[in-house]
Design a protein around this motif. Structure first.
Motif, PDB file in Angstrom:
ATOM      1  N   SER B 142       0.826  -1.207   0.000  1.00 31.01           N
ATOM      2  CA  SER B 142       0.000   0.000   0.000  1.00 31.01           C
ATOM      3  C   SER B 142       0.858   1.253   0.000  1.00 31.01           C
ATOM      4  O   SER B 142       1.844   1.360   0.743  1.00 31.01           O
ATOM      5  CB  SER B 142      -0.932  -0.007   1.207  1.00 31.01           C
ATOM      6  OG  SER B 142      -0.284   0.536   2.308  1.00 31.01           O
ATOM      7  N   GLY B 143       0.499   2.163  -0.844  1.00 33.24           N
ATOM      8  CA  GLY B 143       1.210   3.437  -0.895  1.00 33.24           C
ATOM      9  C   GLY B 143       2.410   3.445  -1.823  1.00 33.24           C
ATOM     10  O   GLY B 143       2.969   4.492  -2.116  1.00 33.24           O
ATOM     11  N   LEU B 144       2.792   2.264  -2.326  1.00 31.29           N
ATOM     12  CA  LEU B 144       3.961   2.243  -3.205  1.00 31.29           C
ATOM     13  C   LEU B 144       3.548   2.272  -4.673  1.00 31.29           C
ATOM     14  O   LEU B 144       2.402   1.986  -5.020  1.00 31.29           O
ATOM     15  CB  LEU B 144       4.792   0.990  -2.925  1.00 31.29           C
ATOM     16  CG  LEU B 144       5.368   0.937  -1.509  1.00 31.29           C
ATOM     17  CD1 LEU B 144       6.115  -0.379  -1.301  1.00 31.29           C
ATOM     18  CD2 LEU B 144       6.307   2.111  -1.272  1.00 31.29           C
ATOM     19  N   ASN B 145       4.501   2.605  -5.490  1.00 30.44           N
ATOM     20  CA  ASN B 145       4.292   2.620  -6.930  1.00 30.44           C
ATOM     21  C   ASN B 145       3.732   1.279  -7.391  1.00 30.44           C
ATOM     22  O   ASN B 145       4.270   0.230  -7.078  1.00 30.44           O
ATOM     23  CB  ASN B 145       5.642   2.891  -7.604  1.00 30.44           C
ATOM     24  CG  ASN B 145       5.531   3.020  -9.097  1.00 30.44           C
ATOM     25  OD1 ASN B 145       4.787   2.287  -9.735  1.00 30.44           O
ATOM     26  ND2 ASN B 145       6.254   3.972  -9.644  1.00 30.44           N
ATOM     27  N   ARG B 146       2.678   1.363  -8.138  1.00 27.86           N
ATOM     28  CA  ARG B 146       2.010   0.163  -8.599  1.00 27.86           C
ATOM     29  C   ARG B 146       2.959  -0.759  -9.375  1.00 27.86           C
ATOM     30  O   ARG B 146       2.865  -1.979  -9.333  1.00 27.86           O
ATOM     31  CB  ARG B 146       0.847   0.593  -9.488  1.00 27.86           C
ATOM     32  CG  ARG B 146       0.333  -0.509 -10.348  1.00 27.86           C
ATOM     33  CD  ARG B 146      -0.734   0.020 -11.296  1.00 27.86           C
ATOM     34  NE  ARG B 146      -0.952  -0.981 -12.310  1.00 27.86           N
ATOM     35  CZ  ARG B 146      -2.059  -1.091 -13.025  1.00 27.86           C
ATOM     36  NH1 ARG B 146      -3.032  -0.239 -12.825  1.00 27.86           N
ATOM     37  NH2 ARG B 146      -2.191  -2.030 -13.933  1.00 27.86           N
ATOM     38  N   GLY B 147       3.883  -0.157 -10.091  1.00 29.99           N
ATOM     39  CA  GLY B 147       4.835  -0.950 -10.879  1.00 29.99           C
ATOM     40  C   GLY B 147       5.665  -1.882 -10.005  1.00 29.99           C
ATOM     41  O   GLY B 147       6.125  -2.932 -10.465  1.00 29.99           O
ATOM     42  N   PHE B 148       5.836  -1.511  -8.747  1.00 26.69           N
ATOM     43  CA  PHE B 148       6.658  -2.339  -7.866  1.00 26.69           C
ATOM     44  C   PHE B 148       5.983  -3.694  -7.638  1.00 26.69           C
ATOM     45  O   PHE B 148       6.606  -4.749  -7.777  1.00 26.69           O
ATOM     46  CB  PHE B 148       6.893  -1.619  -6.538  1.00 26.69           C
ATOM     47  CG  PHE B 148       7.772  -2.355  -5.583  1.00 26.69           C
ATOM     48  CD1 PHE B 148       9.030  -2.814  -5.976  1.00 26.69           C
ATOM     49  CD2 PHE B 148       7.364  -2.600  -4.269  1.00 26.69           C
ATOM     50  CE1 PHE B 148       9.854  -3.496  -5.080  1.00 26.69           C
ATOM     51  CE2 PHE B 148       8.182  -3.281  -3.373  1.00 26.69           C
ATOM     52  CZ  PHE B 148       9.431  -3.733  -3.793  1.00 26.69           C
ATOM     53  N   ALA B 149       4.705  -3.650  -7.318  1.00 28.21           N
ATOM     54  CA  ALA B 149       3.972  -4.901  -7.115  1.00 28.21           C
ATOM     55  C   ALA B 149       3.995  -5.746  -8.388  1.00 28.21           C
ATOM     56  O   ALA B 149       4.259  -6.952  -8.353  1.00 28.21           O
ATOM     57  CB  ALA B 149       2.530  -4.598  -6.709  1.00 28.21           C
ATOM     58  N   ASP B 150       3.739  -5.096  -9.517  1.00 28.78           N
ATOM     59  CA  ASP B 150       3.794  -5.803 -10.800  1.00 28.78           C
ATOM     60  C   ASP B 150       5.129  -6.486 -10.995  1.00 28.78           C
ATOM     61  O   ASP B 150       5.219  -7.644 -11.394  1.00 28.78           O
ATOM     62  CB  ASP B 150       3.624  -4.810 -11.957  1.00 28.78           C
ATOM     63  CG  ASP B 150       2.171  -4.444 -12.169  1.00 28.78           C
ATOM     64  OD1 ASP B 150       1.322  -4.994 -11.451  1.00 28.78           O
ATOM     65  OD2 ASP B 150       1.900  -3.609 -13.051  1.00 28.78           O
ATOM     66  N   SER B 151       6.162  -5.712 -10.746  1.00 28.67           N
ATOM     67  CA  SER B 151       7.513  -6.190 -10.977  1.00 28.67           C
ATOM     68  C   SER B 151       7.811  -7.412 -10.110  1.00 28.67           C
ATOM     69  O   SER B 151       8.367  -8.414 -10.576  1.00 28.67           O
ATOM     70  CB  SER B 151       8.472  -5.040 -10.665  1.00 28.67           C
ATOM     71  OG  SER B 151       9.793  -5.417 -10.880  1.00 28.67           O
ATOM     72  N   VAL B 152       7.382  -7.338  -8.864  1.00 28.77           N
ATOM     73  CA  VAL B 152       7.617  -8.461  -7.960  1.00 28.77           C
ATOM     74  C   VAL B 152       6.792  -9.669  -8.398  1.00 28.77           C
ATOM     75  O   VAL B 152       7.280 -10.801  -8.448  1.00 28.77           O
ATOM     76  CB  VAL B 152       7.262  -8.061  -6.510  1.00 28.77           C
ATOM     77  CG1 VAL B 152       7.279  -9.282  -5.607  1.00 28.77           C
ATOM     78  CG2 VAL B 152       8.250  -7.011  -6.011  1.00 28.77           C
ATOM     79  N   PHE B 153       5.545  -9.406  -8.759  1.00 28.74           N
ATOM     80  CA  PHE B 153       4.685 -10.497  -9.218  1.00 28.74           C
ATOM     81  C   PHE B 153       5.298 -11.190 -10.432  1.00 28.74           C
ATOM     82  O   PHE B 153       5.386 -12.418 -10.507  1.00 28.74           O
ATOM     83  CB  PHE B 153       3.299  -9.952  -9.574  1.00 28.74           C
ATOM     84  CG  PHE B 153       2.403 -10.959 -10.230  1.00 28.74           C
ATOM     85  CD1 PHE B 153       1.703 -11.895  -9.477  1.00 28.74           C
ATOM     86  CD2 PHE B 153       2.274 -10.999 -11.622  1.00 28.74           C
ATOM     87  CE1 PHE B 153       0.887 -12.848 -10.082  1.00 28.74           C
ATOM     88  CE2 PHE B 153       1.461 -11.944 -12.236  1.00 28.74           C
ATOM     89  CZ  PHE B 153       0.767 -12.869 -11.461  1.00 28.74           C
ATOM     90  N   GLN B 154       5.706 -10.399 -11.380  1.00 29.22           N
ATOM     91  CA  GLN B 154       6.265 -10.975 -12.598  1.00 29.22           C
ATOM     92  C   GLN B 154       7.535 -11.746 -12.338  1.00 29.22           C
ATOM     93  O   GLN B 154       7.760 -12.825 -12.889  1.00 29.22           O
ATOM     94  CB  GLN B 154       6.519  -9.882 -13.625  1.00 29.22           C
ATOM     95  CG  GLN B 154       5.223  -9.485 -14.308  1.00 29.22           C
ATOM     96  CD  GLN B 154       5.461  -8.685 -15.544  1.00 29.22           C
ATOM     97  OE1 GLN B 154       6.600  -8.372 -15.895  1.00 29.22           O
ATOM     98  NE2 GLN B 154       4.381  -8.347 -16.216  1.00 29.22           N
ATOM     99  N   ALA B 155       8.393 -11.188 -11.513  1.00 28.05           N
ATOM    100  CA  ALA B 155       9.643 -11.873 -11.206  1.00 28.05           C
ATOM    101  C   ALA B 155       9.341 -13.230 -10.569  1.00 28.05           C
ATOM    102  O   ALA B 155       9.954 -14.248 -10.904  1.00 28.05           O
ATOM    103  CB  ALA B 155      10.490 -11.016 -10.275  1.00 28.05           C
ATOM    104  N   LEU B 156       8.379 -13.222  -9.688  1.00 34.57           N
ATOM    105  CA  LEU B 156       7.975 -14.478  -9.042  1.00 34.57           C
ATOM    106  C   LEU B 156       7.444 -15.473 -10.079  1.00 34.57           C
ATOM    107  O   LEU B 156       7.804 -16.658 -10.089  1.00 34.57           O
ATOM    108  CB  LEU B 156       6.898 -14.179  -7.995  1.00 34.57           C
ATOM    109  CG  LEU B 156       6.364 -15.356  -7.192  1.00 34.57           C
ATOM    110  CD1 LEU B 156       7.477 -15.985  -6.372  1.00 34.57           C
ATOM    111  CD2 LEU B 156       5.223 -14.910  -6.273  1.00 34.57           C
ATOM    112  N   ALA B 157       6.626 -14.946 -10.979  1.00 38.01           N
ATOM    113  CA  ALA B 157       6.046 -15.824 -11.997  1.00 38.01           C
ATOM    114  C   ALA B 157       7.130 -16.366 -12.935  1.00 38.01           C
ATOM    115  O   ALA B 157       7.154 -17.553 -13.261  1.00 38.01           O
ATOM    116  CB  ALA B 157       4.982 -15.064 -12.782  1.00 38.01           C
ATOM    117  N   TYR B 158       8.025 -15.497 -13.388  1.00 40.76           N
ATOM    118  CA  TYR B 158       9.079 -15.956 -14.296  1.00 40.76           C
ATOM    119  C   TYR B 158       9.910 -17.062 -13.644  1.00 40.76           C
ATOM    120  O   TYR B 158      10.229 -18.071 -14.269  1.00 40.76           O
ATOM    121  CB  TYR B 158      10.004 -14.801 -14.711  1.00 40.76           C
ATOM    122  CG  TYR B 158       9.350 -13.800 -15.648  1.00 40.76           C
ATOM    123  CD1 TYR B 158       8.578 -14.223 -16.730  1.00 40.76           C
ATOM    124  CD2 TYR B 158       9.524 -12.438 -15.467  1.00 40.76           C
ATOM    125  CE1 TYR B 158       7.981 -13.313 -17.587  1.00 40.76           C
ATOM    126  CE2 TYR B 158       8.934 -11.517 -16.315  1.00 40.76           C
ATOM    127  CZ  TYR B 158       8.159 -11.963 -17.382  1.00 40.76           C
ATOM    128  OH  TYR B 158       7.578 -11.067 -18.219  1.00 40.76           O
TER     129      TYR B 158
END
Lengths: 187, 187, 187, 187
Positions: B142-158
């Motif tokens: 919460s409160g952080l740049n939305r791209g950060f969550a995306d980036s973490v999600f994607q890294a996890l998925a990759y």
DNA sequence: AATGAATGAGTGTTCATTCAT
DNA sequence: AATGAATGAACACTCATTCAT
């Protein structure tokens, strides 16, 4: 191709390679690297027989450097959380202080430049911090290839450094969010 | 009228590019791509005016394909966990079925080849699954740049796809471990 | 390669070639020319079997057009000075009105694209204005190859048009200076 | 120290470029030029960073060479006619001895390859022969852009060289005819 | 030991021309 | 007859690597 004696020049080349790769990707030219190192084009090849060899040695060098940084002051006998916290914040701190190294390492870790064998070798540099074991035995990762946890950890760390570096005002928030995720993975 | 330009060939180029980029990184040559697509070098440039344009279109193409896959059968009105679960397993399943696409996307997402604008555009392809909001408002992000969550999600998925593909016998275990982490991040 | 019937399209190609060559030099592409002519790439080659043939025909076309312009209203039985004056100012006027044609002709006349035979053929289009004879018999050029006088005349005319077009406010001054030189050559 | 870069090779490239450009126009390929110079394609680009740079340097080189030729033995304090005569016959003589250089210069002077700034710079190589002033202030050219007189002079000279070289038996006659025109322009 | 000139295969891209439609 | 997709040789330029100095 006996390795010449000046360790200093070899280091200059490695540092130059790190900063050039960070700036231009792995396709940065050997000529550019040599120039940044203050050496002539040909000299680079007296220290590293090929660009590929340079890349491999750079990978080991960066991992070693990072590892030395993490080991410095590591509270071997503290609680798991304290150790994890130290590890995480040290890791991020190194990445923020050495942005070129962090970017280059992320390029090298994601691409196919480094053989799995070399990655394995580099992983062994890391001192036993009593964390891997926890990782592997954690609810989440138990029974899985140790590399998986590493891979997730690293990706998380790279993202955190990237966002912390891009948005310094919120750097602390990113670091703590990253740690929260990390810690959840260990529970 | 002359032969119509064939959508089929454009697709062949995109697929060839995806597999070449996966194998050799983004520096795979246009000649190699054309050859893999069964076309002459010049033809590639009738379909894509430059390598850069090809890369951009490939990015959109892969994201669209992925998105279509994720949308298929998505339980829009299910509970958050059910939706998250569907999203995660679909994502991983697509990656395992399309390993080249997964690797190429990871190259493109991590490198500097795609402008933020294009990334934004691609992100808009994704249907509203009611997950992003949860993600962004979660305790962690919460409160952080939305791209950060995306980036973490994607890294996890990759990472999950990579290990699931490399070690198919334990694929299910990797997927579930990955989901566990994902779910923890949403809590 | 029977020449198709639409004379109109052949003309459109010639005009397009003239303007493209003026703008981009002789290396302007056939595709660009076809597009300017409102035709497709392949159609150009139904009217002209090769770029070289197009260039040759363009040369003849421009020279013919110019020649027709010069002939129009030419005072065949006036004094030498009157005839010379008419010729000169018509020539320059044509060049100023058709800048692309003028530039293209200067490219073609100076390069090695046109064979001497074709240049000779084009020269014969020019009606007998009773000037060449004077030229050849003038103090200056008597006994020399007729092409020499032509060459000097054309170079003078091209320069005059170029400067008159570039600096329209002084166009008249350039034209008159050019004529003065021309006339001196005939004395 | 490594092999020094050889001035000789730079000259060989310039000379090769001059002869290739004369034969094929400015579109002669860098590969052809390198071959004529007896070097590999890559080597050309160590001496000149781009084809454009080569063209610019060639222009300066040819103008300098010509200028040196004109300056040699120039009778600075002779009468205007004597100086003009010396200039003219030297100019033509250089052109006849260096036909490729003459043709290449004519291509470069007429095309759009050389910026006005560079042309200006090249013009400054020419020693003050006290002729330009007369030229510009002559009855014919007074008040007009100085470039116009230059342009006309050069066109006259190029034509003269061309015909003198093509028809050596009458070379003297062409030269004298050319001079007569030149002199008339100065009166 | 260090240099940097030399190399030639390789790069992304263009284009005159052909030919299936 | 007209189209424009397809081609592949050619282009300007780059670069890892070698080797004479």
């Amino acid at each position: 191709m006996a390795r010449p004696r000046s360790e200093e020049k070899a280091l200059a080349i490695l540092e130059a390679a790190s900063s050039c790769f960070a700036e231009r990707g792995i396709s940065a030219s050997t000529a550019m690297i040599a120039k940044h190192a203050g050496l002539s084009e040909g000299t680079l090849f007296r220290y590293f027989p090929s660009k590929e060899a340079l890349i491999n040695e750079l990978y080991l060098y960066l991992k070693k450097t990072l590892c030395a940084y993490l080991s410095d002051g590591f509270p071997l006998s503290a609680t798991l959380e304290q150790r994890a916290r130290f590890l995480w914040f040290s890791y991020i701190s190194w990445g923020v202080k050495n942005p070129a190294a962090n970017i280059t390492l992320s390029h090298l870790d994601v691409g196919d430049f480094i053989t799995p064998e070399l990655k394995q070798k580099a992983a062994e540099f890391f001192p036993d911090m009593g964390i891997h074991e926890e990782f592997v035995q954690s609810t989440v990762f138990s029974g899985l290839n140790r590399g998986f946890a590493d891979s997730v950890f690293q990706a998380l760390a790279y993202s955190t450094v990237k966002f912390a570096a891009k948005d310094p005002n919120n750097a602390e928030a990113y670091k703590h969010a990253g740690f929260t995720v990390f810690w959840k993975m260990l529970e």
